[in-house]
Design a protein around this motif. Structure first.
Motif, PDB file in Angstrom:
ATOM      1  N   ILE A  77      52.915  39.597-116.855  1.00  0.00           N
ATOM      2  CA  ILE A  77      53.735  40.792-116.672  1.00  0.00           C
ATOM      3  C   ILE A  77      53.196  41.954-117.509  1.00  0.00           C
ATOM      4  O   ILE A  77      53.712  43.048-117.478  1.00  0.00           O
ATOM      5  CB  ILE A  77      55.226  40.543-116.978  1.00  0.00           C
ATOM      6  CG1 ILE A  77      55.447  40.102-118.424  1.00  0.00           C
ATOM      7  CG2 ILE A  77      55.807  39.552-116.017  1.00  0.00           C
ATOM      8  CD1 ILE A  77      56.918  39.958-118.793  1.00  0.00           C
ATOM      9  N   ASP A 113      54.398  38.975-122.254  1.00  0.00           N
ATOM     10  CA  ASP A 113      55.016  37.779-121.683  1.00  0.00           C
ATOM     11  C   ASP A 113      55.650  36.948-122.791  1.00  0.00           C
ATOM     12  O   ASP A 113      56.820  36.566-122.714  1.00  0.00           O
ATOM     13  CB  ASP A 113      53.980  36.908-120.955  1.00  0.00           C
ATOM     14  CG  ASP A 113      53.274  37.620-119.822  1.00  0.00           C
ATOM     15  OD1 ASP A 113      53.128  38.848-119.890  1.00  0.00           O
ATOM     16  OD2 ASP A 113      52.883  36.937-118.879  1.00  0.00           O
ATOM     17  N   ASN A 116      58.497  38.872-124.640  1.00  0.00           N
ATOM     18  CA  ASN A 116      59.699  38.961-123.822  1.00  0.00           C
ATOM     19  C   ASN A 116      60.439  37.630-123.774  1.00  0.00           C
ATOM     20  O   ASN A 116      61.646  37.577-123.981  1.00  0.00           O
ATOM     21  CB  ASN A 116      59.344  39.445-122.410  1.00  0.00           C
ATOM     22  CG  ASN A 116      60.560  39.853-121.627  1.00  0.00           C
ATOM     23  OD1 ASN A 116      61.455  40.511-122.146  1.00  0.00           O
ATOM     24  ND2 ASN A 116      60.599  39.473-120.370  1.00  0.00           N
ATOM     25  N   GLN A 121      64.251  38.986-125.002  1.00  0.00           N
ATOM     26  CA  GLN A 121      65.419  38.608-124.204  1.00  0.00           C
ATOM     27  C   GLN A 121      66.554  38.071-125.070  1.00  0.00           C
ATOM     28  O   GLN A 121      67.712  38.164-124.693  1.00  0.00           O
ATOM     29  CB  GLN A 121      65.042  37.557-123.156  1.00  0.00           C
ATOM     30  CG  GLN A 121      64.180  38.096-122.052  1.00  0.00           C
ATOM     31  CD  GLN A 121      63.794  37.013-121.046  1.00  0.00           C
ATOM     32  OE1 GLN A 121      64.091  35.841-121.218  1.00  0.00           O
ATOM     33  NE2 GLN A 121      63.119  37.422-119.987  1.00  0.00           N
ATOM     34  N   ASN A 129      66.695  43.974-125.733  1.00  0.00           N
ATOM     35  CA  ASN A 129      67.314  43.279-124.603  1.00  0.00           C
ATOM     36  C   ASN A 129      67.162  44.059-123.302  1.00  0.00           C
ATOM     37  O   ASN A 129      67.023  43.462-122.240  1.00  0.00           O
ATOM     38  CB  ASN A 129      68.805  43.049-124.844  1.00  0.00           C
ATOM     39  CG  ASN A 129      69.104  42.150-126.025  1.00  0.00           C
ATOM     40  OD1 ASN A 129      70.142  42.272-126.629  1.00  0.00           O
ATOM     41  ND2 ASN A 129      68.216  41.244-126.366  1.00  0.00           N
ATOM     42  N   GLU A 132      63.789  44.293-120.100  1.00  0.00           N
ATOM     43  CA  GLU A 132      63.601  43.613-118.815  1.00  0.00           C
ATOM     44  C   GLU A 132      64.052  44.472-117.635  1.00  0.00           C
ATOM     45  O   GLU A 132      63.480  44.388-116.553  1.00  0.00           O
ATOM     46  CB  GLU A 132      64.334  42.269-118.818  1.00  0.00           C
ATOM     47  CG  GLU A 132      63.881  41.399-117.692  1.00  0.00           C
ATOM     48  CD  GLU A 132      64.147  39.939-117.936  1.00  0.00           C
ATOM     49  OE1 GLU A 132      64.215  39.219-116.947  1.00  0.00           O
ATOM     50  OE2 GLU A 132      64.283  39.520-119.089  1.00  0.00           O
ATOM     51  N   GLU A 133      65.038  45.325-117.842  1.00  0.00           N
ATOM     52  CA  GLU A 133      65.506  46.170-116.735  1.00  0.00           C
ATOM     53  C   GLU A 133      64.481  47.241-116.343  1.00  0.00           C
ATOM     54  O   GLU A 133      64.594  47.835-115.289  1.00  0.00           O
ATOM     55  CB  GLU A 133      66.854  46.811-117.050  1.00  0.00           C
ATOM     56  CG  GLU A 133      66.817  47.917-118.076  1.00  0.00           C
ATOM     57  CD  GLU A 133      68.194  48.438-118.453  1.00  0.00           C
ATOM     58  OE1 GLU A 133      68.389  49.663-118.346  1.00  0.00           O
ATOM     59  OE2 GLU A 133      69.056  47.638-118.854  1.00  0.00           O
ATOM     60  N   LEU A 135      61.182  46.501-116.074  1.00  0.00           N
ATOM     61  CA  LEU A 135      60.070  45.852-115.387  1.00  0.00           C
ATOM     62  C   LEU A 135      60.058  46.297-113.930  1.00  0.00           C
ATOM     63  O   LEU A 135      61.102  46.380-113.290  1.00  0.00           O
ATOM     64  CB  LEU A 135      60.192  44.329-115.464  1.00  0.00           C
ATOM     65  CG  LEU A 135      60.131  43.708-116.857  1.00  0.00           C
ATOM     66  CD1 LEU A 135      60.295  42.192-116.767  1.00  0.00           C
ATOM     67  CD2 LEU A 135      58.854  44.075-117.584  1.00  0.00           C
ATOM     68  N   GLY A 138      58.545  42.887-111.684  1.00  0.00           N
ATOM     69  CA  GLY A 138      58.352  41.857-112.692  1.00  0.00           C
ATOM     70  C   GLY A 138      57.252  42.146-113.695  1.00  0.00           C
ATOM     71  O   GLY A 138      56.846  41.260-114.434  1.00  0.00           O
ATOM     72  N   TRP A 140      55.462  44.800-116.806  1.00  0.00           N
ATOM     73  CA  TRP A 140      55.548  45.908-117.756  1.00  0.00           C
ATOM     74  C   TRP A 140      54.339  46.790-117.464  1.00  0.00           C
ATOM     75  O   TRP A 140      53.231  46.573-117.949  1.00  0.00           O
ATOM     76  CB  TRP A 140      55.525  45.399-119.196  1.00  0.00           C
ATOM     77  CG  TRP A 140      55.730  46.487-120.193  1.00  0.00           C
ATOM     78  CD1 TRP A 140      54.788  47.018-121.022  1.00  0.00           C
ATOM     79  CD2 TRP A 140      56.937  47.192-120.458  1.00  0.00           C
ATOM     80  NE1 TRP A 140      55.337  48.022-121.782  1.00  0.00           N
ATOM     81  CE2 TRP A 140      56.660  48.141-121.464  1.00  0.00           C
ATOM     82  CE3 TRP A 140      58.222  47.128-119.953  1.00  0.00           C
ATOM     83  CZ2 TRP A 140      57.630  49.000-121.965  1.00  0.00           C
ATOM     84  CZ3 TRP A 140      59.186  47.988-120.452  1.00  0.00           C
ATOM     85  CH2 TRP A 140      58.879  48.909-121.447  1.00  0.00           C
TER      86      TRP A 140
END
Length: 167
Positions: A77, A113, A116, A121, A129, A132-133, A135, A138, A140
């Motif tokens: 990612i 990866d 995260n 996470q 946190n 991730e929203e 991405l 999926g 970065w």
């Protein structure tokens, strides 16, 4: 205009002090804690300004400055850290977050990866946190860094009422 220009500087990590960046992300963390569900107590100023080296807040690069591998697998990612990424996104505000010094040190130069999955996470910090929203498919990517930068700049302009002045 200068405030916004400074925030969008692709090399903000080097162009303003780490103390100022840490303060910015502390304010952003408290904004997230009080504005997003589940809401939480703001990070106290004492926690933010501690002299205890283990808990002192530092600036963490989301995509590492010196990744362990020069070539990133297709299923990663993480973006490929090439010259273009280094010049335009690596040190951008969208690729930065805060982290206690001890946690930052434990991450080392791990790729996104690993950071995260193992840290971001499950972090006690909402600034981590929420990563991730951002991405995209999926990953970065440069688009993810830009989207996060836009959100952070909008927060800053609102926080310090600059957006209202410009309107």
């Amino acid at each position: 205009k200068k405030f916004k220009l400074n925030l969008t500087d692709p090399d903000i990590y080097h162009s303003i002090s780490s103390r100022d960046l840490t303060y910015f992300f502390w304010k952003y963390e408290n904004h997230l804690r009080t504005a997003q569900q589940p809401k939480g107590s703001p990070m106290a100023e004492e926690e933010y300004s501690t002299k205890n080296s283990k808990f002192k807040m530092t600036i963490e690069h989301i995509a590492s400055q010196k990744p362990k591998e020069s070539v990133v697998a297709d299923d990663s990612i993480m973006p490929i850290i090439d010259i273009e990424f280094e010049e335009n996104w690596l040190n951008s505000i969208g690729n930065l977050t805060i982290d206690p010094k001890s946690a930052n040190s434990s991450k080392g130069n791990a790729d996104f990866d690993q950071k995260n999955m193992k840290y971001f996470q499950k972090a006690p910090l909402k600034t981590q946190n929420e990563l991730e929203e951002f991405l995209i498919n999926g990953k970065w990517s440069t688009e993810a860094v830009e989207a996060r930068k836009e959100k952070l700049v909008a927060f800053a302009l609102d926080q310090w009422s600059i957006g209202k002045i410009n309107d």
